[in-house]
Design an enzyme around this catalytic site. Structure first.
Site, PDB file in Angstrom:
ATOM      1  CG  ASP A  51      -1.999  -1.008   1.259  1.00 34.99           C
ATOM      2  OD1 ASP A  51      -1.673  -2.191   1.460  1.00 34.99           O
ATOM      3  OD2 ASP A  51      -3.171  -0.647   1.067  1.00 34.99           O
ATOM      4  CB  ILE A 130      -3.687  -1.723  -2.182  1.00 39.12           C
ATOM      5  CG1 ILE A 130      -2.298  -1.848  -2.793  1.00 39.12           C
ATOM      6  CG2 ILE A 130      -4.419  -3.080  -2.250  1.00 39.12           C
ATOM      7  CD1 ILE A 130      -1.479  -3.010  -2.258  1.00 39.12           C
ATOM      8  CB  THR A 133      -5.809  -3.809   1.899  1.00 40.12           C
ATOM      9  OG1 THR A 133      -5.629  -2.509   1.341  1.00 40.12           O
ATOM     10  CG2 THR A 133      -4.460  -4.304   2.383  1.00 40.12           C
ATOM     11  CG  HIS A 229     -16.031  -4.075   3.755  1.00 44.11           C
ATOM     12  ND1 HIS A 229     -14.993  -4.138   2.860  1.00 44.11           N
ATOM     13  CD2 HIS A 229     -15.461  -4.117   4.980  1.00 44.11           C
ATOM     14  CE1 HIS A 229     -13.839  -4.221   3.525  1.00 44.11           C
ATOM     15  NE2 HIS A 229     -14.103  -4.218   4.808  1.00 44.11           N
ATOM     16  CB  SER A 253     -11.254  -3.484  -4.806  1.00 47.91           C
ATOM     17  OG  SER A 253     -11.188  -4.079  -6.084  1.00 47.91           O
ATOM     18  CE  LYS A 256     -17.843  -4.189  -4.559  1.00 44.28           C
ATOM     19  NZ  LYS A 256     -16.584  -4.636  -3.945  1.00 44.28           N
ATOM     20  CG  ASP A 283     -12.918   2.891  -0.726  1.00 45.98           C
ATOM     21  OD1 ASP A 283     -11.801   2.554  -1.158  1.00 45.98           O
ATOM     22  OD2 ASP A 283     -13.236   2.784   0.467  1.00 45.98           O
TER      23      ASP A 283
HETATM   24  P1  AMP Z   1     -14.959  -3.814  -0.800  1.00 50.06           P
HETATM   25  O1  AMP Z   1     -13.791  -4.578  -1.253  1.00 50.06           O
HETATM   26  O2  AMP Z   1     -15.879  -3.401  -1.878  1.00 50.06           O
HETATM   27  O3  AMP Z   1     -15.659  -4.442   0.363  1.00 50.06           O
HETATM   28  O4  AMP Z   1     -14.427  -2.407  -0.312  1.00 50.06           O
HETATM   29  C1  AMP Z   1     -13.191  -2.194   0.235  1.00 50.06           C
HETATM   30  C2  AMP Z   1     -13.269  -0.900   0.977  1.00 50.06           C
HETATM   31  O5  AMP Z   1     -14.196  -1.023   2.054  1.00 50.06           O
HETATM   32  C3  AMP Z   1     -11.980  -0.476   1.636  1.00 50.06           C
HETATM   33  O6  AMP Z   1     -11.256   0.349   0.774  1.00 50.06           O
HETATM   34  C4  AMP Z   1     -12.426   0.275   2.869  1.00 50.06           C
HETATM   35  O7  AMP Z   1     -12.238   1.668   2.734  1.00 50.06           O
HETATM   36  C5  AMP Z   1     -13.918   0.008   2.959  1.00 50.06           C
HETATM   37  N1  AMP Z   1     -14.363  -0.384   4.296  1.00 50.06           N
HETATM   38  C6  AMP Z   1     -13.613  -0.725   5.360  1.00 50.06           C
HETATM   39  N2  AMP Z   1     -14.394  -0.974   6.448  1.00 50.06           N
HETATM   40  C7  AMP Z   1     -15.662  -0.779   6.045  1.00 50.06           C
HETATM   41  C8  AMP Z   1     -16.936  -0.862   6.694  1.00 50.06           C
HETATM   42  N3  AMP Z   1     -17.040  -1.205   7.979  1.00 50.06           N
HETATM   43  N4  AMP Z   1     -18.043  -0.597   5.962  1.00 50.06           N
HETATM   44  C9  AMP Z   1     -17.940  -0.269   4.663  1.00 50.06           C
HETATM   45  N5  AMP Z   1     -16.783  -0.174   3.992  1.00 50.06           N
HETATM   46  C10 AMP Z   1     -15.653  -0.424   4.666  1.00 50.06           C
HETATM   47 MG    MG Z   2     -10.157   1.231  -0.643  1.00 46.63          MG
END
Ligand code: AMP
Ligand code: MG
Length: 343
Positions: A51, A130, A133, A229, A253, A256, A283
């Site tokens: 990162d 990244i 992650t 998330h 990430s 999508k 994001d």
């Molecule tokens: P995804 O891979 O689509 O789930 O999204 C990854 C992103 O989710 C990361 O870059 C984080 O910034 C974000 N993230 C981290 N924790 C949370 C959370 N509790 N709720 C929603 N998004 C989150």
């Molecule tokens: Mg991110």
């Protein structure tokens, strides 16, 4: 330079920085001791040496080439410097020096990571060195994401997706292209008003379009791999309510957005994980421009435009909804109905 030329130049610089960064992230992801280069930030979010190396390489490129931009980036060197041992800092320094094939000092490295540009500039770059992650640590999908905002409006995006195969099933097989070279996954690039494109590490660029199908039986829904998330129950309820029969596509990430933009899924629903959660701007900006330029619609779950002027997070929006277009209003309505029933 006209505003248009300036934007093109910024996107080109972002593209070359992100490609250079991707070479390092690929090296780290395919290496042995991936976990040993990882640590946790506040809120249990993982961060790795890759990162920091990625952010340093991107911002070095931007600092050298683009004078009038403001930077909104995910990482800061303070976390790296605050570690009890300096092993991580040294590992990042080595990665960056190897990638650039020059001497790099620790101070120089930290200066690149923390570069913020010109705070009064009308163009801002959002940088996620990244994105995903957690996916990166699992050996799965992730992206290097650079978004461009002009006066707070999303106008450009670069999304390097090193683990995403090129070009996907809806596009011509590139193997007849003598310049084609695989191995770098897929890179998505878009500029407002100019369309969205995907390209391999080397070879022909393909214009991409979201899939305009309106038959719910074939509609596929993108969601996070990480259940924490989002709100997986709401996603499942929407699928049942509208009779969406294409299945759920779970990917980490902003990859999508790329998948939606090239027509391999039709809906990306990202409900808030809890009422107080606000998504980070880095994001979304890159993915939003790519999806919109491919013909998709992107709003929050209430059908409201995303507001990228509120700082580092989307303070004024409830979740994110990106769709192929035709069903967008119906989905917003269905979500309102489902949420009112749940309360
Ligand atoms: P995804 O891979 O689509 O789930 O999204 C990854 C992103 O989710 C990361 O870059 C984080 O910034 C974000 N993230 C981290 N924790 C949370 C959370 N509790 N709720 C929603 N998004 C989150
Ligand atoms: Mg991110």
């Amino acid at each position: 330079m006209s505003a248009q030329q300036e934007l093109e130049f910024v996107i080109d610089t972002a593209y070359s920085g992100a490609c250079r960064a991707a070479q390092v992230t690929q090296r780290v992801q395919s290496g042995q001791n991936l976990r040993s280069g990882a640590s946790a930030k506040a809120g249990d979010e993982p961060v790795t040496i890759a990162d920091y190396a990625s952010q340093a390489l991107i911002l070095r490129e931007i600092q050298r080439s683009c004078k009038n931009v403001r930077i909104i980036s995910e990482e800061a060197s303070s976390h790296l410097r605050a570690q009890t041992s300096d092993t991580l800092l040294e590992q990042v320094r080595e990665l960056v020096a190897d990638a650039l094939r020059i001497e790099v000092t620790r101070d120089q490295l930290c200066e690149w990571i923390d570069y913020v540009g010109d705070e009064h500039a009308s163009i801002a770059l959002t940088i996620d060195p990244i994105d995903g992650t957690k996916g990166f640590l699992r050996g799965e999908q992730y992206a290097i994401a650079i978004g461009v905002l002009r006066e707070g409006e999303p106008v450009g995006g670069v999304l390097v997706c090193p683990k995403l195969s090129f070009p996907g099933p809806n596009y011509p097989d590139p193997s007849g292209d003598p310049d084609f070279r695989d191995g770098g996954g897929t890179t998505f690039v878009a500029q407002i008003g100019k369309g969205a494109y995907q390209q391999p590490q080397r070879g022909q660029v393909y214009r991409i379009r979201a899939n305009p199908t309106t038959d719910p039986k074939h509609v596929r829904v993108l969601a996070s791999v990480e259940a924490s998330h989002g709100d997986p129950k709401l996603v499942d309820d929407l699928i049942a309510d509208l009779g969406l029969g294409g299945g759920k596509v779970r990917v980490d990430s902003q990859v999508k957005y790329g998948i939606l933009a090239r027509g391999e899924a039709e809906i990306y629903l990202r409900p808030r994980s809890k009422p107080t959660w606000r998504d980070h701007v880095w994001d979304h900006v890159a993915g939003v421009v790519i999806a919109k330029e491919a013909g998709a619609r992107v709003t929050d779950m209430d059908g409201k435009e995303l507001d990228f002027r509120a700082g580092r997070r989307l303070e004024n929006n409830r979740g994110v909804l990106a769709t192929h277009g035709p069903m967008h209003d119906r989905i917003v309505e269905a979500l309102a109905h489902l949420e009112s029933r749940a309360t």
